[in-house]
Design an enzyme around this catalytic site. Sequence first.
Site, PDB file in Angstrom:
ATOM      1  N   CYS A 184      -4.414   3.380  10.662  1.00  0.00           N
ATOM      2  CA  CYS A 184      -5.112   4.665  10.918  1.00  0.00           C
ATOM      3  C   CYS A 184      -6.755   4.248  11.676  1.00  0.00           C
ATOM      4  O   CYS A 184      -7.316   5.250  11.723  1.00  0.00           O
ATOM      5  CB  CYS A 184      -5.485   5.394   9.659  1.00  0.00           C
ATOM      6  SG  CYS A 184      -6.406   4.347   8.484  1.00  0.00           S
TER       7      CYS A 184
ATOM      8  N   TYR B 158       0.920  -0.966  -0.146  1.00  0.00           N
ATOM      9  CA  TYR B 158       0.022  -0.093  -0.170  1.00  0.00           C
ATOM     10  C   TYR B 158       0.884   1.274  -0.237  1.00  0.00           C
ATOM     11  O   TYR B 158       0.753   2.094   0.818  1.00  0.00           O
ATOM     12  CB  TYR B 158      -0.927   0.226   1.304  1.00  0.00           C
ATOM     13  CG  TYR B 158      -1.611  -1.135   1.695  1.00  0.00           C
ATOM     14  CD1 TYR B 158      -2.868  -1.726   0.637  1.00  0.00           C
ATOM     15  CD2 TYR B 158      -1.208  -2.087   2.243  1.00  0.00           C
ATOM     16  CE1 TYR B 158      -3.774  -2.582   0.979  1.00  0.00           C
ATOM     17  CE2 TYR B 158      -1.896  -3.360   2.480  1.00  0.00           C
ATOM     18  CZ  TYR B 158      -3.133  -3.712   1.905  1.00  0.00           C
ATOM     19  OH  TYR B 158      -3.705  -4.791   2.011  1.00  0.00           O
TER      20      TYR B 158
END
Length: 438
Positions: free
Chosen positions: A396, A296
């Site tokens: 996150c 990612y």
Amino acid sequence: MRSTRQPVVTGLVAPGAVVELEIGPVAHGGHCVARLALDGDAAGSGGRPGGRVVFVRHTLPGERVRARLTESGDDATFWRADAIDILEASPDRVPSAWPAAGPDGVGGGELAHVALPAQRAWKATVVAEQLQRLAKIEREVVVEAAPGDDERGGLGWRTRIDLVVDDAGRAGMRGIRSHDVHALTDMPLASEAIANLGLFTRKWRPGSHVEAVAPANGQTPIILVDGMPFAGGSADNRPNARTSVRETFTVGGREYSYRVTADGFWQVHREAPSMLTGAVLEGLGDVDGATVLDLYAGAGLFTLPLADAVGLTGEVVSVEGDARAVHDARRNSHDRPNIELHHGEVAKVLAGTIDSDSDVIHADAVVLDPPRAGAGRKVITSIAELRPERIVYVACDPAALARDVSYLAEAGYGLTGLRAFDLFPMTHHVECVAVFTR
């Protein structure tokens, strides 16, 4: 002594009803938990001992409030409410730094009524609770502040904002859990450079989407309207119109520079790139000569520093699913012979289903920075099959992280390090960097 017994409600409990609540602990998502005792919520058919669970926004543990129900129903697992009157306040309550994000307001500032140290304690509690509940790990968590945030009162940190335009042409944001647009007069979380653009004083085309990007290095900001550059009061249709920004940051005494598509992904807090990169490098330790898999990878935020860390005898293998981000990463790493870029869905690239030349067959260490939903079991299993010595996971969302911690534990990887960063002041969001070894 004040009684802690909840009032029993016998009247209307439809959305919009106002009830009195004693507020309990914080919960993931920016709210606190309360219980509302209804007539009949005892033992017996359909009863709910202890009352209905209500997730309440704009409050703090230990407070007594009057709250307006926003979601309710006999079949609902839990109800939702907004505190509208504070009958007994917590010592951690402060005047809201962003009243427009209060009850009946926009999303994105759900902790604006909480003192900054208490915001970080709130987030630490959530991270620890998610790890305990989902991964069965007891761990003390401390949330670290970003440099300069205390001096700014937790405001002015966003280098990117997204706005929507109402039917009258005013820029604003959507209400929480709503499609309704609330016109704004300012956005206190935005950087000074964005605040000076006058986004809230002009008229826009109704229904349009306005984005503003102002790199922390002082480069001239960019405004995009429905994805197109906007300059001089109108769309900039020139073939050479600027559509990207230059982002820079320093870590370990070295400056890194990136070209990033203006509406592409980049960390929003001005200090996030350097803080997260420093934490990732610290978590990896000495990787000179190693092969590091960067999943990612976006435009290459971690890829470039990792390439320096592994040296000319090592290799960084970058995997990213967004074509524009890979295009940016290719430009950013053009002079790095030890970087190998792959465009494709991470799960498929790891499984070797793109093509035989793109199989990832070895990794001494893995860095991953998945979206809010986390990596998931399939990706975690594929990573474990590579048998890296160390995994550094940038997260996150605490719940997604905790779930993936449990998957990694099943694969033989233990959580050996965890740092948490307050890179979203005034919101419930928190960034974590977790380290795993086998």
